[in-house]
Design an enzyme around this catalytic site. Structure first.
Site, PDB file in Angstrom:
ATOM      1  N   LEU A 307       0.724  -1.069   0.017  1.00 20.53           N
ATOM      2  CA  LEU A 307      -0.041  -0.185   0.205  1.00 20.53           C
ATOM      3  C   LEU A 307       0.976   1.172  -0.166  1.00 20.53           C
ATOM      4  CD1 LEU A 307      -2.828   1.325   0.051  1.00 20.53           C
ATOM      5  CD2 LEU A 307      -2.590   1.319   2.659  1.00 20.53           C
ATOM      6  N   TYR A 308       1.889   1.312   0.674  1.00 15.47           N
ATOM      7  CA  TYR A 308       2.825   2.353   0.669  1.00 15.47           C
ATOM      8  C   TYR A 308       3.257   2.720  -0.783  1.00 15.47           C
ATOM      9  CZ  TYR A 308       7.354   4.814   1.290  1.00 15.47           C
ATOM     10  OH  TYR A 308       8.420   5.748   0.777  1.00 15.47           O
ATOM     11  N   ALA A 309       3.768   1.614  -1.242  1.00 15.94           N
ATOM     12  CA  ALA A 309       4.172   1.770  -2.871  1.00 15.94           C
ATOM     13  C   ALA A 309       2.934   2.466  -3.714  1.00 15.94           C
ATOM     14  CB  ALA A 309       4.532   0.530  -3.462  1.00 15.94           C
ATOM     15  N   THR A 311       0.457   4.250  -2.609  1.00 12.60           N
ATOM     16  CA  THR A 311       0.044   5.776  -2.323  1.00 12.60           C
ATOM     17  C   THR A 311       1.195   6.544  -2.898  1.00 12.60           C
ATOM     18  OG1 THR A 311       1.540   5.506  -0.354  1.00 12.60           O
ATOM     19  CG2 THR A 311      -0.684   5.018  -0.232  1.00 12.60           C
TER      20      THR A 311
END
Length: 516
Positions: A307-309, A311
């Protein structure tokens, strides 16, 4: 009512014909009274039905009252629960509910040592901590303008978000050291120990850089900043970092990395006059499941592994939209595993060093390799991107752009992937202690097997060339680590054989300086 027996009805009818009223003639029932039994029976049935229906009605009315009372009780409980949730939301997310949270009027609260103790509980990057006075006062503006004023002819005036963070603090110090004006902004959340962020803030305060204790999602604050200072550039480094933590707190990533980025772009596009150029931190994580190596800016980035990637990839798409619509000059930087003094404790090299010293086991992923990039090299890349960022072409007054503005993205890495086990071996040697290693297969938690940067575009456009080897960089980190935590450890001396890394002959880490 029970239905009367037929014989009793007939007897009752006969007695009625013989009954007299006192002082009155007796009225003889007509012959048709022979039909009385059947009529009475019918009336009895009706009475029974009426009584039964009345009882049912009474039960329904009573039940309705109970349901109504229950509904009112449930409604009241729901209202109370909603108010409680709103209270908790206001407590943790004040910047979403109010555009008037306060900030120290002189910015001095940002330089108070030990202030981090009041921020121990975890709060997302939307959360904001502030002092008593309202920002925007005359004294507040004076301090902001003083900090933002360049100390050299042609110097930049840069708003640095995430200035209390690892990369943000180093970049702010480097810009200030060369004579640029810098104003920092950070909410000092406790994703990791805020004391470390406050320590960086103190370094900046000692050099005359104001770091506001505030949040990027506060639109009014950003508006006031751009009203007070005509910033030439924005270095947007505030973000929720970490790949694995996104599985625990996904909304925090959306709030900071997506909503926060939009907030900064909105202010730069619509509140700043003239519009500044924006340089912001993307991530090498956008390459996700890409298997082509080394990673190039031309490779696909539509398969994020976390999810970090996702965003950060969303941020690059949002940057395209603001560049196209409002003429903002935007440069995205994809960092590759940045490390060094004053680093992040959640990063592997930092947490491994702490575990080795404490004698605790560490977990390694089999065959994992990373393109470790030393902080000084990354700072050079950030400054180079600021220096070469073209002007924005939009106007906050008209809402129109005069022409196309630059939209760029660059890798900032070391170009030399190293096995994580090699990094651990260097730490063991420097700390003089063996690690208790546990090697496992890589889980499906968002991590990727390897990273490898192609930096040819950055080298061509602003002369980016990383020079620090992992051995030299980790030595600088361990020097700082031992001094910062006051450890009684004698660091192993570097080998005198072989060629020394260029960076090692020029730099030495210090607990009192995080500049590049």
């Amino acid at each position: 009512l029970a239905r009367p027996h037929a014989s009793s009805q007939l007897s009752h009818a006969r007695s009625l014909r013989r009954r007299e009223l006192p002082g009155k003639h007796v009225r003889t029932l007509p012959a048709s009274a022979s039909t009385m039994p059947s009529d009475a029976a019918a009336k009895g049935v009706k009475l029974e039905r009426y009584a039964s229906g009345g009882a049912l009605l009474l039960r329904r009315v009573a039940s309705g009252k109970f349901v109504s009372a229950s509904s009112h009780l449930l409604f009241r409980a729901t209202v109370l629960a909603t108010l409680a949730l709103v209270f908790l939301f206001a407590l943790h997310y004040p910047s979403l509910l109010s555009r008037s949270f306060s900030l120290a009027s002189d910015g001095s609260s940002s330089s108070v040592p030990g202030a981090s103790r009041s921020h121990a509980s975890h709060r997302s990057l939307l959360a904001s901590t502030s002092a008593a006075a309202t920002y925007g006062s005359e004294r507040w503006q004076k301090e902001i303008r003083r900090s933002a004023k360049p100390g050299r002819d042609g110097g930049l005036s840069v708003l640095v978000t995430g200035a209390g963070g690892f990369v943000g603090a180093h970049c702010s110090l480097a810009l200030k050291a060369r004579g640029d004006g810098v104003v920092g902004l950070d909410n000092f959340n406790s994703y990791y120990d805020p004391a470390l962020k406050r320590g960086r803030q103190q370094l900046l305060a000692d050099r005359g850089v104001v770091v506001l204790d505030a949040d990027i999602n506060d639109a009014l604050l950003l508006e006031k900043l751009f009203e007070a200072v005509p910033f030439t550039h924005v270095l947007h480094l505030a973000a929720q970092a970490g790949v694995r933590y996104a599985m625990e707190a996904p909304q925090t990533y959306v709030a900071s990395n997506v909503a926060g980025l939009v907030s900064v772009f909105e202010a730069a596009a619509k509140r700043a006059d003239p519009q500044p150029a924006v340089v912001w931190a993307s991530s090498s994580s956008v390459y996700g499941l890409n298997t082509d190596a080394p990673f190039s800016e031309d490779h696909r980035t539509d398969r994020p592994a976390s999810l970090y990637a996702a965003t950060k990839k969303a941020g690059e798409a949002i940057a395209h939209a603001y560049n196209h619509i409002y003429g903002l000059s935007i440069t995205g930087l994809r960092f590759f595993t940045v490390y060094g003094p004053w680093g992040r404790p959640d990063m592997a090299y930092f947490s491994f060093a702490r575990s080795i010293v404490a004698g605790e086991p560490i977990t390694l992923y089999a065959d994992a390799r990373r393109d470790f990039t030393y902080i000084d090299d990354v700072v050079k890349g950030c400054v180079g991107a600021l220096d070469t960022a073209g002007r924005s072409t939009g106007s906050a007054r008209s809402g129109k752009k005069s022409g196309p503005a630059p939209l760029r993205v660059y890798n900032l890495g070391n170009t030399s992937p190293v096995p994580v086990t090699r990094m651990v071996a260097i730490l063991e040697k420097l700390l003089g202690k063996k690690a208790n290693k546990r090697i496992i297969a890589m889980p499906s938690n968002g991590d990727v097997p390897f990273t490898h940067a192609n930096v040819s575009h950055a080298a061509h456009d602003f002369g980016y060339r990383p020079t620090t080897s992992l051995d030299a960089g980790l030595r600088h980190f361990v020097d700082w680590f031992v001094q910062y935590y006051k450890l009684d450890i004698k660091i192993a001396k570097p080998s005198t054989t072989g060629k020394k890394p260029a960076a090692a002959t020029k730099k030495k880490a210090s607990a009192t300086s995080a500049s590049s």
